[in-house]
Enzyme design. Structure first.
Site: not given
Length: 149
Positions: A12-13, A69-72, A74, A102-103, A137
């Site tokens: 995002d921005h 994004c800001g926190t990752g 969202g 693992h994922n 896994h």
């Protein structure tokens, strides 16, 4: 790893500069950086960007995705709504390595307001250097895939 050397990047921005720095960094390592993110600072909705990148990974057009994004958080939530995507937020290299090993994650989300540039590049490097281990896994990843059905 597949021969597909394309990585889609978006944000995002809040994360334009960091995203562009990551794109240059991975291109220097021989990856094709497919940057589909915004280039101007006007507010832009992270769900649209996360979903667009996730669709490119799910379709096989790109091998991996790096989204910010800001926190990752969202943008990661939006990406994970696309069938075939396994994305996690990483603020450290250990987590970045583990979500690949693992994922079998095919996307990574980073919070541009959480980690600095140097750490973000290290996180991306750890993610790209790791490979899915399979073995014990694999059944768990299959369980995750079954939830999409």
């Amino acid at each position: 790893m597949t021969s597909n050397r394309r990585i889609v990047l978006t944000s995002d921005h809040t994360a334009i500069g960091l995203r562009q720095t990551i794109a240059v960094h991975i291109a220097a390592q021989g990856w094709e950086a497919v940057d589909i993110g915004p280039t101007t600072p006007e507010s832009t909705p992270y769900p649209e960007h996360g979903a667009a990148a996730a669709r490119m990974v799910a379709s096989g057009d790109c091998r991996f995705g790096v989204i910010l994004c800001g926190t990752g958080q969202g943008i990661m939530m939006a990406a994970n709504k696309v069938k075939g995507v396994r994305c996690g937020v990483c603020g450290d290299t250990f987590s970045a390595r583990m979500i690949r090993q693992h994922n079998d994650a095919n996307m990574i989300a980073i919070g541009a307001r959480v980690v600095g540039e140097g750490l973000a590049l290290d996180i991306v490097d750890a993610f790209l250097a790791a490979a899915f281990e399979g073995g014990r896994h694999a059944p768990r990843v299959e369980m995750i895939k079954a939830l999409e059905a």
